[in-house]
Every structure is written in C-alpha cells, then in structure tokens.
Design an enzyme around this catalytic site. Structure first.
Site, PDB file in Angstrom:
ATOM      1  N   THR A 105       3.459-100.719 -13.591  1.00  0.00           N
ATOM      2  CA  THR A 105       3.806 -99.497 -14.339  1.00  0.00           C
ATOM      3  C   THR A 105       4.476 -99.823 -15.678  1.00  0.00           C
ATOM      4  O   THR A 105       5.282-100.738 -15.771  1.00  0.00           O
ATOM      5  CB  THR A 105       4.770 -98.633 -13.495  1.00  0.00           C
ATOM      6  OG1 THR A 105       4.157 -98.401 -12.227  1.00  0.00           O
ATOM      7  CG2 THR A 105       5.080 -97.312 -14.168  1.00  0.00           C
TER       8      THR A 105
ATOM      9  N   ILE B 189      19.300 -76.300   8.626  1.00  0.00           N
ATOM     10  CA  ILE B 189      19.819 -76.056   9.982  1.00  0.00           C
ATOM     11  C   ILE B 189      21.291 -76.473  10.065  1.00  0.00           C
ATOM     12  O   ILE B 189      22.078 -75.861  10.781  1.00  0.00           O
ATOM     13  CB  ILE B 189      18.938 -76.788  11.036  1.00  0.00           C
ATOM     14  CG1 ILE B 189      17.571 -76.103  11.112  1.00  0.00           C
ATOM     15  CG2 ILE B 189      19.615 -76.834  12.408  1.00  0.00           C
ATOM     16  CD1 ILE B 189      16.528 -76.835  11.941  1.00  0.00           C
TER      17      ILE B 189
ATOM     18  N   GLY C 208      23.404 -76.173   7.694  1.00  0.00           N
ATOM     19  CA  GLY C 208      24.216 -75.333   6.812  1.00  0.00           C
ATOM     20  C   GLY C 208      25.019 -76.179   5.827  1.00  0.00           C
ATOM     21  O   GLY C 208      24.530 -77.209   5.340  1.00  0.00           O
TER      22      GLY C 208
ATOM     23  N   GLU D  83       4.063 -95.414  -5.733  1.00  0.00           N
ATOM     24  CA  GLU D  83       2.817 -95.944  -5.144  1.00  0.00           C
ATOM     25  C   GLU D  83       1.735 -94.864  -5.033  1.00  0.00           C
ATOM     26  O   GLU D  83       1.025 -94.754  -4.039  1.00  0.00           O
ATOM     27  CB  GLU D  83       3.131 -96.634  -3.819  1.00  0.00           C
ATOM     28  CG  GLU D  83       4.109 -97.773  -4.094  1.00  0.00           C
ATOM     29  CD  GLU D  83       4.227 -98.813  -3.029  1.00  0.00           C
ATOM     30  OE1 GLU D  83       3.283 -98.975  -2.250  1.00  0.00           O
ATOM     31  OE2 GLU D  83       5.266 -99.481  -3.012  1.00  0.00           O
TER      32      GLU D  83
ATOM     33  N   THR E  70       1.364 -90.817  -6.886  1.00  0.00           N
ATOM     34  CA  THR E  70       1.980 -89.492  -6.680  1.00  0.00           C
ATOM     35  C   THR E  70       1.103 -88.647  -5.749  1.00  0.00           C
ATOM     36  O   THR E  70      -0.066 -88.974  -5.500  1.00  0.00           O
ATOM     37  CB  THR E  70       2.091 -88.743  -8.028  1.00  0.00           C
ATOM     38  OG1 THR E  70       0.757 -88.574  -8.550  1.00  0.00           O
ATOM     39  CG2 THR E  70       2.937 -89.495  -9.041  1.00  0.00           C
TER      40      THR E  70
END
Ligand SMILES: Cc1cc2nc3c(=O)[nH]c(=O)nc-3n(C[C@H](O)[C@H](O)[C@H](O)COP(=O)(O)OP(=O)(O)OC[C@H]3O[C@@H](n4cnc5c(N)ncnc54)[C@H](O)[C@@H]3O)c2cc1C
Length: 390
Positions: free
Chosen positions: A129, A338, A340, A364, A366
C-alpha cells in the site's frame, strides 16, 4: 453431508483452546491496563516466552512446512486455531510462522530471512500500500531503478503493519513502468532496515499502529530480489490471499466471546424488576448475532476447505472476509448495546473490540473490494452461483 469435525481436528482445536484459556487469558487485565497507559499489551520478550511455551504444548508454525520445524496444518485446522486465538484480546499469535511468500526465497535468502523469521529472531513486514494506492494496488509508484548490481528504491509505503518493529520489509516496487503493474512490471525486494528505509508511526483507533515507510535512494543488492523480477504483484496478491480466510476466522472467536458475555449479562442485569434477557429486543439481538456468527463460520470453513482441496479459494475467501468482518462488527455493536453504559466504558474489553474489529472491514481488501471481486466473478462467469455445490 457431514458438518462435524474429525477427532483430530477437534483435538487440535481443544488443545489450542486450553492453551489460550490457561496461559493467555490470565494476562488480559494487565494487557488492558498497559494499553490504556499507551504501552504495548504484551512486550516482544513476553510474546516470545508465550510462543515458546506454546511450542512445548505442540503449537509451532501452524502453516510452516515440516522441513522448517512447523506443523503444516490444513487450512481448516488453521482456521479453527485462529478462532481460538481470536477469543482473547491479548495480541498473541502462535510462533514459528513467516509470511507465506518468504517461501519463494532462494536458499541463501531462506537462511538470512525466512528461517530467522520462523525462529522469531527477525521481524518482517509486508508493504504494497502507498499513499496513492490502496484498493487500487495496481497503481503503486515506489520505484526500483537498476544501478549496476544494485537497485535503488525511491517512494513511500503506508499503513504497514509491524512497520515500526520490523527489521526487514518485503516491499513491492515498480521495476518496469512500461510493462505496467499487472504486466510483470513489479518486483518484490527483501530490504533490511539498515539499508536505509525509515518508518513513521501512524496513530489509529486501534491498539499498536501501522507505519509509513520512506525510501530515499535505498540501495538494495540484486541478490535481495524475492522470487523473479516481474513477479512482485503476483506475490503481493498471494500474501493478501491468506489473510482473507484467517482474519474472519479470528473474527469468529471475537464474536463468540463477546456474545457469550452478552448472554451472561442479559441473564443477570435487571431492569424493571426482571433480567433484560426477558425482553424481546434483547433476545432478537442475541438471535441475530448467533445466526450471523454461524453463517460466517460456515463461509469461512468452506473457504479454508477449498484451500485444502487445492482449488482456487479467491471467490470463497472474499465472501468469508466480507461477511465475517461485517458479522463481527454487528455482533460487537449489539454486545455493547446489551451492556448499556457499561459496554461503553473501559472497564470491559467491548470498546476495545469495537475499535479493533472496525479495521477488519478495511484492511487486506475493503468490503467494497470483496464485493467487487465476488460480483465480477459472477458477472464474468468465473464462478457459478452455489460454488462447488452448484
Ligand atoms: C491498520 C492497518 C494495517 C494495514 N496493514 C497493511 C500492511 O501490512 N501492508 C500493506 O501493504 N497494507 C496495509 N494496510 C493497507 C490496507 O490494505 C488499505 O488501507 C486498504 O486496502 C484500503 O486502501 P486505502 O486505505 O488506500 O483506501 P482507498 O483505496 O482509497 O479506498 C477508500 C474507499 O473507497 C472505496 N473504494 C475504492 N475503490 C472503489 C471502487 N472501485 N468501488 C467502490 N469503492 C471503492 C474503498 O472500499 C474505501 O471504502 C493496512 C491498513 C490499515 C488501516
């Protein structure tokens, strides 16, 4: 059709689970504490020590051929083990491994790079990249110009995992602009840090962080070419291909652990005089999570199984990566909901997973690139709807 694990697969999976539970999970609270003080959760020496302990347990070089002291496990078994490792948020991985493309090295390079990486004496990173080329990896610009027996590298790579710690990089460079990246115009080089590249840490929302690698007239001897001249892009795609079923395998482990926490919390946390798990809203979040988790598990194991059949796994791996990454993001989000307010705190690892798993939809390949691959395969007739069962 038999969906069960063989006795051997189950035995290896269970032994990995025992190791992770007994030896790695007890380090979690300390790892969290350190990360929150902006330190590595696990020092390199501690990781090494754990890896050597795992070696005594029988785990060393999951994908490494036996001639290099590894286990050379089938992809399905590797996937099962990655799921077990995914269950802990300590940044642990079994030792004795090296980048798959390092096995393309010649004998001299194997002694200098491959074997020390397997042994844990050297750290590698892989760089394709660039600031101007991520999804569009064929647009890379970092150049390698021949100069006598050497090559001179100029350019920048970015978002490189381990880029700050690595003592050498496998870098894909443009060696022949005329041929183009897909036409054999790129080459992979093994480049020691001492040869002159430098790294700059990039802060991210996750723990640790990748780096930019800067090459300014870095002189690399021709003997450091990995594979053949012109083979760089092909090797790069091979490196990326492996992660496409192993990353979601880890995602399954994260989702299993997080969902387990949510179920326990739903059964104990009380509001309005009853446990929150008696509410349909909570039950549905648990149900949806379980369904997605199991669907992901099967897609991932199928991709790994295709690898073991020796067939082209790219289509199946893209589906596994796309769905597995999405699944774990959905599950961790629901698990936070769940819990909170507690889910949002740093008392629990949920916010850490929340930050960690977001990356799985990006690196690796998108989500969008996986969709592009999957749809292109169908539109061009490279694959049939229904895959091997069609
Ligand atoms: C933490 C981290 C670690 C990484 N480790 C490594 C590493 O070790 N080595 C390495 O070489 N790279 C590494 N990467 C790079 C990673 O693979 C890229 O970030 C990724 O491929 C996306 O490229 P990009 O960031 O340039 O986004 P871009 O390619 O610029 O894409 C931006 C957005 O546009 C979308 N998009 C782009 N083109 C299209 C299209 N044709 N159709 C639809 N949507 C499109 C993308 O999906 C994305 O949503 C890492 C990245 C991160 C964040």
């Amino acid at each position: 059709m038999d969906f069960s694990l063989s006795d051997e697969e189950r035995a290896v999976r269970d032994t990995a689970r025992t190791f992770i539970t007994r030896e790695v999970m007890p380090l979690e609270q300390e790892a969290l504490r350190r990360e929150r003080a902006h330190l590595p959760g696990l020092e390199r020496s501690e990781l090494r020590e754990l890896q050597l302990k795992a070696k005594k347990f029988g785990f060393w070089g999951l994908s490494t051929p036996e001639q290099y002291g590894g286990m050379d496990l089938p992809a399905v078994v590797q996937s099962l083990i990655w799921t077990e490792v995914g269950r802990t948020f300590v940044q642990f991985k079994f030792g004795g491994e090296a980048d798959n493309i390092l096995f393309h090295a010649n004998d001299e390079q194997k002694a200098e790079y491959l074997v020390p990486t397997i042994e844990g004496d050297r750290i590698s990173c892989f760089a394709i990249t660039e600031p101007g080329a991520g999804s569009d990896a064929a647009n890379i610009k970092l150049s390698a110009r021949r100069d006598g027996d050497d090559w001179i590298l100029n350019g920048e790579k970015t978002f490189i995992t381990n880029g700050n710690d690595a003592d050498f990089v496998i870098v894909v460079a443009v060696t022949d602009r005329e041929k183009g990246v897909r036409g054999g115009g790129t080459t992979a080089f093994l480049v020691d840090r001492e040869m002159g590249w430098r790294s700059e840490f990039i802060q991210t929302m996750g723990e640790g962080g990748p780096a930019s690698l800067i090459f300014e007239n870095v002189r690399v001897p021709a003997r450091n070419i990995l594979g053949e001249i012109g083979q760089g892009f092909e090797l790069g795609m091979k490196w990326i291909g492996k992660g496409r079923y192993l990353i979601p395998s880890a995602a399954v482990g994260i989702a299993e652990r997080a969902l387990g926490m949510a179920i326990e919390y739903a059964n104990t946390r009380e509001t309005f005089g009853t446990t929150i798990g008696t509410n349909q809203a909570i039950q549905w979040m648990i149900a949806d999570s379980e369904v997605e988790l199991e669907a992901a598990r099967l897609l991932i194991l199928r991709a790994a199984w295709i690898v073991d059949q020796g067939d082209d796994p790219r289509h199946a791996s893209s589906m596994a990566k796309l769905y597995g990454a999405g699944m774990v993001n959905n599950v961790v989000d629901r698990v936070m909901q769940i819990h909170g307010g507690m889910g949002y705190t740093r008392e629990l690892p949920i916010e850490r997973w929340y930050r960690q798993v977001r990356l799985m939809r990006i690196y690796e390949g998108t989500d969008e690139m996986q969709r592009l691959i999957i749809s292109r395969d169908l539109l061009r007739g490279y694959t049939k709807i229904g895959g091997h069962l069609a």
